[in-house]
Design an enzyme around this catalytic site. Sequence first.
Site, PDB file in Angstrom:
ATOM      1  CD  GLU A   1       5.982   0.290   5.803  1.00 39.60           C
ATOM      2  OE1 GLU A   1       5.995   1.376   5.180  1.00 39.60           O
ATOM      3  OE2 GLU A   1       5.376  -0.722   5.405  1.00 39.60           O
TER       4      GLU A   1
ATOM      5  CG  ASP B   1      14.865   1.594  -0.359  1.00 42.71           C
ATOM      6  OD1 ASP B   1      14.186   0.598  -0.668  1.00 42.71           O
ATOM      7  OD2 ASP B   1      15.440   2.307  -1.200  1.00 42.71           O
TER       8      ASP B   1
ATOM      9  CG  ASP C   1       2.561   3.545  -3.478  1.00 36.28           C
ATOM     10  OD1 ASP C   1       1.734   3.769  -4.390  1.00 36.28           O
ATOM     11  OD2 ASP C   1       3.028   4.438  -2.759  1.00 36.28           O
TER      12      ASP C   1
ATOM     13  CE  LYS D   1      -0.327  12.760 -10.199  1.00 38.31           C
ATOM     14  NZ  LYS D   1       0.277  14.070  -9.840  1.00 38.31           N
TER      15      LYS D   1
ATOM     16  CG  ASP E   1      -6.689  -2.519  -4.191  1.00 38.47           C
ATOM     17  OD1 ASP E   1      -5.474  -2.561  -3.899  1.00 38.47           O
ATOM     18  OD2 ASP E   1      -7.331  -1.446  -4.267  1.00 38.47           O
TER      19      ASP E   1
ATOM     20  CB  THR F   1      -2.610  -6.546   4.857  1.00 38.86           C
ATOM     21  OG1 THR F   1      -3.464  -6.078   3.809  1.00 38.86           O
ATOM     22  CG2 THR F   1      -1.617  -7.569   4.300  1.00 38.86           C
TER      23      THR F   1
ATOM     24  CD  GLU G   1      -7.763  -9.864   2.552  1.00 39.88           C
ATOM     25  OE1 GLU G   1      -8.475 -10.706   1.983  1.00 39.88           O
ATOM     26  OE2 GLU G   1      -7.152 -10.103   3.607  1.00 39.88           O
TER      27      GLU G   1
END
Length: 218
Positions: A68, A95, A118, A122, A154, A191, A194
Amino acid sequence: MQKSPPSVDLKPFFFAHDDIEERYDGRLDWAEFFGNDNPVEIDIGCGRGLFLVHASEACPDRNFLGLEIDFREGRRGAARLKRRNLTNARVIGGDANVPLNKMITPHSVDAIHVYFPDPWWKRKHRSRRIVNDKFVDQCANLLVPGGLFHSWTDVEEYFGVISSLLDHHPKFDTLPAPTERPPEDDMDYQTSYERKKRKLGLPIHRGKWQRKPLEADD
């Protein structure tokens, strides 16, 4: 990078990259790291750790490592593990590319999970998405033959990209996607993300792929 030491020591449930360098010489030997020879699964972008908690409780004979980048979220997940004394799960903050590229022995991971990455909405930022051709190659390098790659999102467009990369990769076979099931309680979701999206009535796209047997170029 964290600017000051945290007030609560969450070791061995939470480590930063520097901790791995100092304690394990920058290499993750699973038997040393977890204290057993059980199979290892990695949750990339584990967030608050709901998947790690459920998976490590349900499968005490397997080890789970969450990666994470957000230290605050990663430590929240690790605190959940600590409260339940789930010693077969850990979180590494920072990272994810660092442990994936430098710390983990090739073909030593039984499953990789990437849930709700993520989407970087854009168009000019989409190069920052974690799932790309280089990342999929790295996962193929880390998974054992027969190992599984799971990904849910999603975002239909992003799932299309993920599916295309995995479906056409020479080292993966496409498996039937997991089906949606009704939750047994308010926290019975893969998660936290979710949970949030399904409560809004949004569709979830799910995929599963399997690492093919090793060949000469592996």
